[in-house]
Design a protein around this motif. Structure first.
Motif, PDB file in Angstrom:
ATOM      1  N   UNK A 243       0.502  -1.435   0.454  1.00 66.43           N
ATOM      2  CA  UNK A 243       0.077   0.009   0.365  1.00 66.43           C
ATOM      3  C   UNK A 243       0.926   1.094  -0.346  1.00 66.43           C
ATOM      4  N   UNK A 244       1.564   0.679   0.894  1.00 67.01           N
ATOM      5  CA  UNK A 244       3.109   2.370   0.990  1.00 67.01           C
ATOM      6  C   UNK A 244       3.836   2.700  -0.373  1.00 67.01           C
ATOM      7  N   UNK A 245       4.782   1.301  -0.567  1.00 71.59           N
ATOM      8  CA  UNK A 245       5.187   1.208  -1.512  1.00 71.59           C
ATOM      9  C   UNK A 245       3.868   1.657  -2.932  1.00 71.59           C
ATOM     10  N   UNK A 246       3.032   1.601  -3.252  1.00 68.11           N
ATOM     11  CA  UNK A 246       2.329   1.210  -4.575  1.00 68.11           C
ATOM     12  C   UNK A 246       1.222   2.459  -4.501  1.00 68.11           C
ATOM     13  N   UNK A 247       1.475   2.969  -3.404  1.00 67.44           N
ATOM     14  CA  UNK A 247       0.811   4.476  -3.486  1.00 67.44           C
ATOM     15  C   UNK A 247       1.797   6.536  -3.819  1.00 67.44           C
ATOM     16  N   UNK A 248       3.800   5.871  -3.580  1.00 73.84           N
ATOM     17  CA  UNK A 248       4.454   7.216  -3.013  1.00 73.84           C
ATOM     18  C   UNK A 248       4.544   6.970  -4.859  1.00 73.84           C
ATOM     19  N   UNK A 249       5.317   5.610  -5.058  1.00 73.07           N
ATOM     20  CA  UNK A 249       6.306   5.634  -5.987  1.00 73.07           C
ATOM     21  C   UNK A 249       5.292   6.478  -7.648  1.00 73.07           C
ATOM     22  N   UNK A 250       4.245   5.762  -7.344  1.00 72.27           N
ATOM     23  CA  UNK A 250       3.629   5.830  -8.229  1.00 72.27           C
ATOM     24  C   UNK A 250       2.687   7.700  -8.473  1.00 72.27           C
ATOM     25  N   UNK A 251       1.952   8.207  -7.462  1.00 69.01           N
ATOM     26  CA  UNK A 251       1.853   9.075  -7.427  1.00 69.01           C
ATOM     27  C   UNK A 251       3.518  10.100  -7.621  1.00 69.01           C
ATOM     28  N   UNK A 252       4.540  10.252  -7.408  1.00 66.75           N
ATOM     29  CA  UNK A 252       5.629  10.790  -7.878  1.00 66.75           C
ATOM     30  C   UNK A 252       6.070  10.874  -9.464  1.00 66.75           C
ATOM     31  N   UNK A 253       5.667   9.159  -9.965  1.00 64.63           N
ATOM     32  CA  UNK A 253       6.104   9.128 -10.794  1.00 64.63           C
ATOM     33  C   UNK A 253       5.293   9.813 -12.511  1.00 64.63           C
ATOM     34  N   UNK A 254       4.125  10.087 -12.029  1.00 65.26           N
ATOM     35  CA  UNK A 254       2.752  10.927 -12.253  1.00 65.26           C
ATOM     36  C   UNK A 254       3.060  12.107 -12.520  1.00 65.26           C
ATOM     37  N   UNK A 255       3.032  12.408 -11.514  1.00 62.28           N
ATOM     38  CA  UNK A 255       3.507  14.046 -11.035  1.00 62.28           C
ATOM     39  C   UNK A 255       5.200  14.684 -11.501  1.00 62.28           C
ATOM     40  N   UNK A 256       6.426  13.643 -11.393  1.00 66.24           N
ATOM     41  CA  UNK A 256       7.290  14.195 -11.937  1.00 66.24           C
ATOM     42  C   UNK A 256       7.137  14.026 -13.784  1.00 66.24           C
ATOM     43  N   UNK A 257       6.491  13.413 -14.314  1.00 69.32           N
ATOM     44  CA  UNK A 257       6.029  12.874 -15.505  1.00 69.32           C
ATOM     45  C   UNK A 257       5.431  14.189 -16.615  1.00 69.32           C
ATOM     46  N   UNK A 258       4.238  14.021 -15.581  1.00 70.15           N
ATOM     47  CA  UNK A 258       3.763  15.497 -16.480  1.00 70.15           C
ATOM     48  C   UNK A 258       4.221  16.894 -16.203  1.00 70.15           C
ATOM     49  N   UNK A 259       4.585  16.808 -15.495  1.00 66.03           N
ATOM     50  CA  UNK A 259       6.515  18.403 -15.540  1.00 66.03           C
ATOM     51  C   UNK A 259       6.914  18.171 -16.444  1.00 66.03           C
ATOM     52  N   UNK A 260       7.995  16.855 -16.452  1.00 65.40           N
ATOM     53  CA  UNK A 260       8.253  16.943 -17.770  1.00 65.40           C
ATOM     54  C   UNK A 260       8.159  17.628 -18.749  1.00 65.40           C
ATOM     55  N   UNK A 261       6.327  16.876 -19.636  1.00 65.59           N
ATOM     56  CA  UNK A 261       5.924  17.149 -20.586  1.00 65.59           C
ATOM     57  C   UNK A 261       5.707  19.380 -20.674  1.00 65.59           C
ATOM     58  N   UNK A 262       5.340  19.190 -19.613  1.00 63.02           N
ATOM     59  CA  UNK A 262       4.966  20.924 -19.462  1.00 63.02           C
ATOM     60  C   UNK A 262       6.009  21.690 -20.010  1.00 63.02           C
TER      61      UNK A 262
END
Length: 417
Positions: A243-262
């Motif tokens: 639960x903890x790892x599945x949440x933390x890593x994925x939220x940062x992966x999505x957020x970092x990816x969107x920022x990279x695209x912007x």
């Protein structure tokens, strides 16, 4: 920054630049030398490995143990979780690691994960529906965060009404409030109580979920040699880790990816026009700005040599995934976001027997989340000056505190027409 081989173990480097501007700091460290002595945020000394070849080899080196029992006196002061939350894969070596991983790996095979794609897309669309007419949102709080927590909670069978509490506890662990030193301890106590109660409830009334399956593995008669049995602490800790790892890593992966695209609007437009290229793009996002800058700390079971530097048994070793993935010796022009580069061998998900168990799920969630977002809001843009964005100040994870974005709403489009 100075090379440990030249300065010796009594001259640790200052880690502040790794918090302020990590990729520039890692570039300077790679240039200065392959291994450096540091003092972590918790005050414990460690050896930081920065170059790709050394990091990749060390990730698969059986002499580097994850088990804290191999830590030398005074060499590790990390926060200790209670045994019921700590008996997990991040603290295990074979044969226990092999046994526990085998019991849960079937839940994260590519085939099993593919069955979750439609439900994940449905959750993504529901979150986007709730955001659409506002014209702006914090993409972390409103999208990148709720999506993975919903997916993992559904997978484990965690009731809806408990999920908000979990987010608060997770934030207390990920980014402790220095003004409330008791906050982390309280969050850990609440998590332990939560998992203990949830397992008792699932044991009494099993459901069609992963946690019920793991309880069955724990409670059913073991094999003759006992090899297929979880202890109660392993069961509780495994649920916590998923639960903890599945949440933390994925939220940062999505957020970092969107920022990279912007930051790279040309690539954003290309992916909007060709969403089938998103899986390959996610691999570059993982290399370019992944959610896990450091692998879990390791302890040599004997004196080892890494990059020509001798590291004594029992001392803490930190393997920099972020630095390895920006090493120009492996990835030419590493600071450029390049969807066409050879990404074989990037280390964002690890390497060796401790390769990320949830990697297929994280990849699928990221691809699905980005596809839904880019399809819904083609004019997505940053809603604050770029310099106002802030990352969490921690060595162990790489993620944005918030990501304000804006887009043109349907009503605005009608008015303009």
């Amino acid at each position: 920054m100075q090379n440990t081989a030249e300065t010796g173990p009594d001259a640790p480097i200052d880690v502040t630049p790794l918090l302020d501007d990590p990729y520039a700091a890692y570039a300077a460290l790679r240039e200065a030398g392959p291994v450096h002595r540091i003092t972590g945020a918790d005050g414990s000394p460690a050896w930081l490995v920065t170059r790709y070849d050394d990091v990749r080899s060390a990730l698969a080196d059986p002499r580097l143990s994850l088990d804290r029992r191999h830590a030398g006196p005074g060499g590790y002061r990390g926060f200790a979780l209670p045994p019921a939350l700590d008996a997990n894969l991040l603290n295990m070596d074979p044969p226990d690691h092999t046994r526990v991983r085998r019991l849960v790996v079937k839940a994260f095979t590519p085939g099993r994960v593919e069955t979750l794609r439609a439900p994940v897309r449905r959750v993504a669309e529901e979150l986007l529906d709730a955001m659409a007419e506002r014209g702006r949102a914090d993409l972390i709080a409103d999208y990148a965060g709720p999506l993975p927590i919903t997916v993992i909670c559904d997978l484990l069978g965690i009731p809806q009404h408990d999920r908000r509490d979990f987010l608060a506890w997770s934030d207390a662990l990920i980014t402790p409030d220095p003004s409330r030193p008791e906050g982390m301890k309280q969050a850990i106590g609440a998590m332990l109580e939560f998992y203990t109660g949830l397992i008792a409830a699932k044991r009494a009334e099993p459901g069609d979920d992963l946690l019920s399956d793991l309880i069955a593995v724990r409670d059913d008669a073991p094999a003759a040699d006992g090899s297929d049995r979880l202890t109660e602490d392993e069961l509780t800790s495994l649920a916590f880790l998923i639960l903890f790892a599945g949440y933390e890593n994925t939220v940062h992966l999505i957020g970092n990816a969107v920022l990279a695209l912007l930051d790279h609007p040309d690539i954003l437009r290309q992916l909007q026009q060709n969403p089938a290229e998103l899986p390959a793009a996610v691999e570059e996002f993982l290399r370019y700005d992944g959610p896990g800058p450091l692998a879990i700390r390791r302890f040599p079971t004997q004196d080892v040599e890494i990059g020509g530097v001798r590291i004594p048994a029992g001392e803490s070793v930190l393997l920099s995934i972020a630095s390895a993935n920006r090493d120009p010796a492996r990835f030419p022009a590493p600071d450029a976001l390049d969807r066409g580069r050879d990404l074989s061998g990037h280390l964002a998900m690890g390497h060796g027997i401790h390769y990320c168990l949830g990697a297929p799920l994280a990849r699928m969630e990221a691809v699905t989340a980005l596809e839904a977002l880019l399809g819904r809001f083609p004019e997505l843009r940053l809603d604050v000056p770029r310099g106002e964005l802030r990352h969490r100040r921690t060595l162990r994870s790489r993620g944005l505190i918030s990501l304000p974005v804006a887009w043109e709403t349907a009503s605005e489009q009608v008015f303009e027409a």
